[in-house]
Design a protein around this motif. Structure first.
Motif, PDB file in Angstrom:
ATOM      1  N   ARG A 191       0.918  -1.159   0.014  1.00  0.00           N
ATOM      2  CA  ARG A 191      -0.065   0.091  -0.108  1.00  0.00           C
ATOM      3  C   ARG A 191       0.845   1.391   0.099  1.00  0.00           C
ATOM      4  O   ARG A 191       2.246   1.251   0.415  1.00  0.00           O
ATOM      5  CB  ARG A 191      -0.927  -0.126   1.181  1.00  0.00           C
ATOM      6  N   ARG A 192       0.453   2.501  -0.352  1.00  0.00           N
ATOM      7  CA  ARG A 192       0.918   3.517  -0.281  1.00  0.00           C
ATOM      8  C   ARG A 192       1.661   3.972   0.753  1.00  0.00           C
ATOM      9  O   ARG A 192       3.083   4.311   0.728  1.00  0.00           O
ATOM     10  CB  ARG A 192       0.028   4.961  -0.766  1.00  0.00           C
ATOM     11  N   ASP A 193       1.090   3.723   1.969  1.00  0.00           N
ATOM     12  CA  ASP A 193       1.665   4.216   3.316  1.00  0.00           C
ATOM     13  C   ASP A 193       3.114   3.106   3.407  1.00  0.00           C
ATOM     14  O   ASP A 193       3.868   3.469   4.403  1.00  0.00           O
ATOM     15  CB  ASP A 193       0.806   4.142   4.397  1.00  0.00           C
ATOM     16  N   GLU A 194       2.768   1.785   3.124  1.00  0.00           N
ATOM     17  CA  GLU A 194       3.795   0.958   3.502  1.00  0.00           C
ATOM     18  C   GLU A 194       4.944   1.090   2.667  1.00  0.00           C
ATOM     19  O   GLU A 194       5.877   1.157   2.949  1.00  0.00           O
ATOM     20  CB  GLU A 194       3.314  -0.487   3.049  1.00  0.00           C
ATOM     21  N   GLN A 228       6.789  -5.914  -8.182  1.00  0.00           N
ATOM     22  CA  GLN A 228       7.775  -6.694  -8.213  1.00  0.00           C
ATOM     23  C   GLN A 228       8.801  -6.555  -6.818  1.00  0.00           C
ATOM     24  O   GLN A 228       9.237  -7.379  -5.936  1.00  0.00           O
ATOM     25  CB  GLN A 228       8.967  -6.344  -9.386  1.00  0.00           C
ATOM     26  N   PHE A 229       8.860  -5.153  -6.431  1.00  0.00           N
ATOM     27  CA  PHE A 229       9.575  -4.441  -5.073  1.00  0.00           C
ATOM     28  C   PHE A 229       8.765  -5.258  -4.125  1.00  0.00           C
ATOM     29  O   PHE A 229       9.444  -5.673  -3.244  1.00  0.00           O
ATOM     30  CB  PHE A 229       9.690  -3.159  -5.168  1.00  0.00           C
ATOM     31  N   PHE A 279      13.394   1.489  -2.049  1.00  0.00           N
ATOM     32  CA  PHE A 279      12.698   1.422  -3.163  1.00  0.00           C
ATOM     33  C   PHE A 279      13.354   2.165  -4.318  1.00  0.00           C
ATOM     34  O   PHE A 279      13.746   1.941  -5.476  1.00  0.00           O
ATOM     35  CB  PHE A 279      11.178   2.172  -3.340  1.00  0.00           C
ATOM     36  N   VAL A 280      13.988   3.188  -3.841  1.00  0.00           N
ATOM     37  CA  VAL A 280      14.959   4.186  -4.816  1.00  0.00           C
ATOM     38  C   VAL A 280      16.088   3.326  -5.323  1.00  0.00           C
ATOM     39  O   VAL A 280      16.550   3.335  -6.329  1.00  0.00           O
ATOM     40  CB  VAL A 280      15.268   5.468  -4.024  1.00  0.00           C
ATOM     41  N   LYS A 281      16.711   2.643  -4.236  1.00  0.00           N
ATOM     42  CA  LYS A 281      17.715   1.597  -4.500  1.00  0.00           C
ATOM     43  C   LYS A 281      17.423   0.423  -5.619  1.00  0.00           C
ATOM     44  O   LYS A 281      18.135   0.336  -6.539  1.00  0.00           O
ATOM     45  CB  LYS A 281      18.476   0.849  -3.098  1.00  0.00           C
ATOM     46  N   ILE A 313      19.010   0.202  -9.199  1.00  0.00           N
ATOM     47  CA  ILE A 313      19.805  -1.363  -9.628  1.00  0.00           C
ATOM     48  C   ILE A 313      18.813  -1.820 -11.090  1.00  0.00           C
ATOM     49  O   ILE A 313      19.690  -2.320 -11.828  1.00  0.00           O
ATOM     50  CB  ILE A 313      19.234  -2.346  -8.604  1.00  0.00           C
ATOM     51  N   ASN A 314      17.811  -1.404 -11.198  1.00  0.00           N
ATOM     52  CA  ASN A 314      17.051  -1.574 -12.292  1.00  0.00           C
ATOM     53  C   ASN A 314      17.138  -0.367 -13.635  1.00  0.00           C
ATOM     54  O   ASN A 314      16.311  -0.392 -14.502  1.00  0.00           O
ATOM     55  CB  ASN A 314      15.505  -1.730 -12.105  1.00  0.00           C
ATOM     56  N   GLY A 315      17.970   0.518 -13.101  1.00  0.00           N
ATOM     57  CA  GLY A 315      18.498   1.387 -14.369  1.00  0.00           C
ATOM     58  C   GLY A 315      17.611   2.678 -14.307  1.00  0.00           C
ATOM     59  O   GLY A 315      17.300   3.268 -15.470  1.00  0.00           O
ATOM     60  N   ILE A 316      16.800   2.892 -13.413  1.00  0.00           N
ATOM     61  CA  ILE A 316      15.578   3.878 -13.340  1.00  0.00           C
ATOM     62  C   ILE A 316      15.988   5.018 -12.190  1.00  0.00           C
ATOM     63  O   ILE A 316      15.959   4.935 -11.250  1.00  0.00           O
ATOM     64  CB  ILE A 316      14.285   3.362 -13.068  1.00  0.00           C
TER      65      ILE A 316
END
Length: 162
Positions: free
Chosen positions: A10-13, A52-53, A21-23, A27-30
């Motif tokens: 969920r958004r809060d999670e 996926q995350f 998530f940024v990492k 890692i996925n080139g984004i």
């Protein structure tokens, strides 16, 4: 994408694990700019990355779960997760009582002192079972989705010793 075992965060999670998530995106080139464009122009692809995350996060958390506790007002269920089976120990309060397991986080000793002081009849119960065919991680996830929280195990071990 591989099979999904767990729901999307969920958004809060997701906000709680923003750094990870940024990492993951990196890692996925984004990068940040690419992520914003993807969310605007390819929302289903962006959602796929979040899903996926989410699988990675839930799998990592559940792998480490040893004990769970599920609190209801007069029913307390504790779980111990082993490699092949899950054990449950519970206590059900029968009779009028001011004790509400959802509103108190007393240590086991104090909890039993209150039960005794209020002259409530506790029913101790237990059950053990093999994990469901869906597997350990998804079985534990379902119990957590029903309201169980990760616990230290002190309650379980106390009830198991009775």
């Amino acid at each position: 994408m591989k099979e999904t075992k767990f729901r999307r965060l969920r958004r809060d999670e997701l906000e709680e694990v923003t750094g990870q998530f940024v990492k993951f995106l990196s890692i996925n080139g984004i990068d940040a700019g690419s992520w914003q464009k993807m969310k605007e122009k390819q929302p289903s692809q962006a959602d796929g990355f979040i899903l996926q995350f989410s699988q990675i996060v839930f799998a990592g958390v559940i792998e480490k779960v040893a004990y769970l506790v599920h609190r209801r007002p007069h029913d307390l269920r504790t779980y111990k997760t082993g490699p092949d089976k899950i054990e449950m120990r519970g206590i059900l309060l029968d009779g009028e009582t001011s004790i509400d397991f959802t509103k108190t986080d007393l240590p086991p000793k104090e909890m039993f002192e209150r039960i005794k002081a209020e002259n409530v009849t506790p029913k101790i119960y237990k059950a053990d079972r093999a994990y469901l065919p869906i597997g350990r991680d998804q079985d534990i996830f379902l119990i957590m989705e029903e309201g169980a929280l990760i616990d230290t195990g002190e309650l379980f071990e106390t009830l198991a010793g009775l």
